[in-house]
Design a protein around this motif. Sequence first.
Motif, PDB file in Angstrom:
ATOM      1  N   UNK A 109       0.812  -1.247  -0.173  1.00 19.25           N
ATOM      2  CA  UNK A 109      -0.012  -0.049   0.020  1.00 19.25           C
ATOM      3  C   UNK A 109       0.700   1.298  -0.064  1.00 19.25           C
ATOM      4  N   UNK A 110       0.471   2.239  -0.791  1.00 20.49           N
ATOM      5  CA  UNK A 110       1.358   3.355  -0.638  1.00 20.49           C
ATOM      6  C   UNK A 110       0.877   4.196   0.420  1.00 20.49           C
ATOM      7  N   UNK A 111       1.803   4.907   1.028  1.00 19.83           N
ATOM      8  CA  UNK A 111       1.946   5.397   2.492  1.00 19.83           C
ATOM      9  C   UNK A 111       2.436   7.034   2.378  1.00 19.83           C
ATOM     10  N   UNK A 112       1.709   7.645   1.781  1.00 20.87           N
ATOM     11  CA  UNK A 112       2.171   9.130   1.710  1.00 20.87           C
ATOM     12  C   UNK A 112       3.222   9.123   0.264  1.00 20.87           C
ATOM     13  N   UNK A 113       4.410   9.238   0.670  1.00 21.78           N
ATOM     14  CA  UNK A 113       5.318   9.004  -0.380  1.00 21.78           C
ATOM     15  C   UNK A 113       6.076   7.820  -0.360  1.00 21.78           C
ATOM     16  N   UNK A 114       5.925   7.042   0.297  1.00 22.66           N
ATOM     17  CA  UNK A 114       6.476   5.961   0.622  1.00 22.66           C
ATOM     18  C   UNK A 114       5.868   4.382   0.179  1.00 22.66           C
ATOM     19  N   UNK A 115       6.420   3.460  -0.145  1.00 22.21           N
ATOM     20  CA  UNK A 115       5.814   2.277  -0.457  1.00 22.21           C
ATOM     21  C   UNK A 115       6.709   1.241   0.119  1.00 22.21           C
ATOM     22  N   UNK A 116       6.289   0.164   0.949  1.00 26.02           N
ATOM     23  CA  UNK A 116       7.041  -1.066   1.428  1.00 26.02           C
ATOM     24  C   UNK A 116       6.703  -2.134   0.337  1.00 26.02           C
ATOM     25  N   UNK A 117       7.882  -2.908   0.293  1.00 23.22           N
ATOM     26  CA  UNK A 117       7.744  -4.039  -0.508  1.00 23.22           C
ATOM     27  C   UNK A 117       6.800  -4.048  -1.883  1.00 23.22           C
ATOM     28  N   UNK A 118       7.128  -3.054  -2.646  1.00 27.57           N
ATOM     29  CA  UNK A 118       6.495  -2.593  -3.746  1.00 27.57           C
ATOM     30  C   UNK A 118       7.060  -3.775  -4.807  1.00 27.57           C
ATOM     31  N   UNK A 119       8.114  -4.088  -4.885  1.00 32.84           N
ATOM     32  CA  UNK A 119       8.477  -5.071  -6.036  1.00 32.84           C
ATOM     33  C   UNK A 119       8.077  -6.547  -5.741  1.00 32.84           C
ATOM     34  N   UNK A 120       7.899  -6.680  -4.306  1.00 36.01           N
ATOM     35  CA  UNK A 120       7.267  -8.062  -4.062  1.00 36.01           C
ATOM     36  C   UNK A 120       5.998  -8.294  -4.268  1.00 36.01           C
ATOM     37  N   UNK A 121       5.430  -7.201  -4.296  1.00 32.59           N
ATOM     38  CA  UNK A 121       3.636  -7.217  -4.206  1.00 32.59           C
ATOM     39  C   UNK A 121       3.099  -7.952  -5.651  1.00 32.59           C
ATOM     40  N   UNK A 122       2.012  -8.552  -5.338  1.00 33.80           N
ATOM     41  CA  UNK A 122       1.143  -8.993  -6.337  1.00 33.80           C
ATOM     42  C   UNK A 122       0.281  -7.657  -6.821  1.00 33.80           C
ATOM     43  N   UNK A 123      -0.319  -7.132  -5.637  1.00 33.96           N
ATOM     44  CA  UNK A 123      -1.152  -5.864  -5.891  1.00 33.96           C
ATOM     45  C   UNK A 123      -0.634  -4.731  -5.092  1.00 33.96           C
ATOM     46  N   UNK A 124      -0.957  -3.689  -5.690  1.00 36.66           N
ATOM     47  CA  UNK A 124      -0.475  -2.386  -4.858  1.00 36.66           C
ATOM     48  C   UNK A 124      -1.659  -1.201  -4.651  1.00 36.66           C
ATOM     49  N   UNK A 125      -2.066  -1.158  -3.654  1.00 37.20           N
ATOM     50  CA  UNK A 125      -3.071  -0.224  -3.314  1.00 37.20           C
ATOM     51  C   UNK A 125      -2.771   1.189  -3.243  1.00 37.20           C
ATOM     52  N   UNK A 126      -3.022   2.099  -4.241  1.00 40.39           N
ATOM     53  CA  UNK A 126      -2.640   3.581  -4.323  1.00 40.39           C
ATOM     54  C   UNK A 126      -1.983   3.607  -5.487  1.00 40.39           C
TER      55      UNK A 126
END
Length: 291
Positions: A109-126
């Motif tokens: 999930x997008x948290x402001x200007x940061x995203x944790x574990x972006x490359x490993x995720x199947x779905x990104x919220x935001x």
Amino acid sequence: MRFQLTDDQQALRTGVRELLERCCGREVLRAAVDAPGLIDRALWRALGQAGFFALRLPEADGGVGLGLPEAVLAFEEAGRALLPGPLVATHLAAGSVPGAAAGETVVAAVDGALVEWLDAADVVRGNASGAVPLRSVDPLTPLHRIPGAGGVAEADPVAVLLTAAEQLGTATRVCELAVQHARTREQFGRPIGAFQAVKHLCADLLVRVETARAAVYAAAVTADRADIAAARLLADEAAVRGARDCLQVHGGMGFTWEADVHLHLKRAWVRARRGGGGTRSEELLAERLAV
């Protein structure tokens, strides 16, 4: 009012701890450090099968049907075990993203200007468009930054509380590690825990842990935004200051890769930035007091 865990809640906490000890022990954790940015899919599915992500999902929807207090207990154990991965984001997506509840889908999930574990995720919220890798202080939490992103968005109070629960788990674990080391490490023919300065550090650790625990558990019952903000501030302090004091008890050894203390400190630093961190919680409390 006196808050006590029920037998079922005690059993849940014990079950989660035993599961994490089997599936995410020290060897697994060290292997994750050596392979940063990778999600252990087998572990993720094991968490899904155990109901970790679907704890608050209604039974009619295939979930466990429990409440926020039970989720807090589970996330406290996850924090204690330093369980890596976008746990909060996947848990919150369990009712809306196919496969999230079962651990088949990893959600970031997008948290402001940061995203944790972006490359490993199947779905990104935001909206994570244009995200660029950011060197993370925590080797177990890869980060991406979104250039030009605005200020911190309003954080989901459940996400804030579950982050506080993870911080509480870290605070509890570093308190245990400090006391264990103080009892076994000897200087001048005596355990270092016999010296007053070390005793004071360990006592302060315990006070911060139990104060944060009372606040986090109470916020899980009331679900009030101000209570959650207060719990977040106390849990962040207990985790960050607790890990630093634990390092102090360990001395130079605490900074080495052989010790786990520095991993807890680095994770606590990263978590403390989520959802606007302490600043957003302080603002919320100030707004409530000004009413």
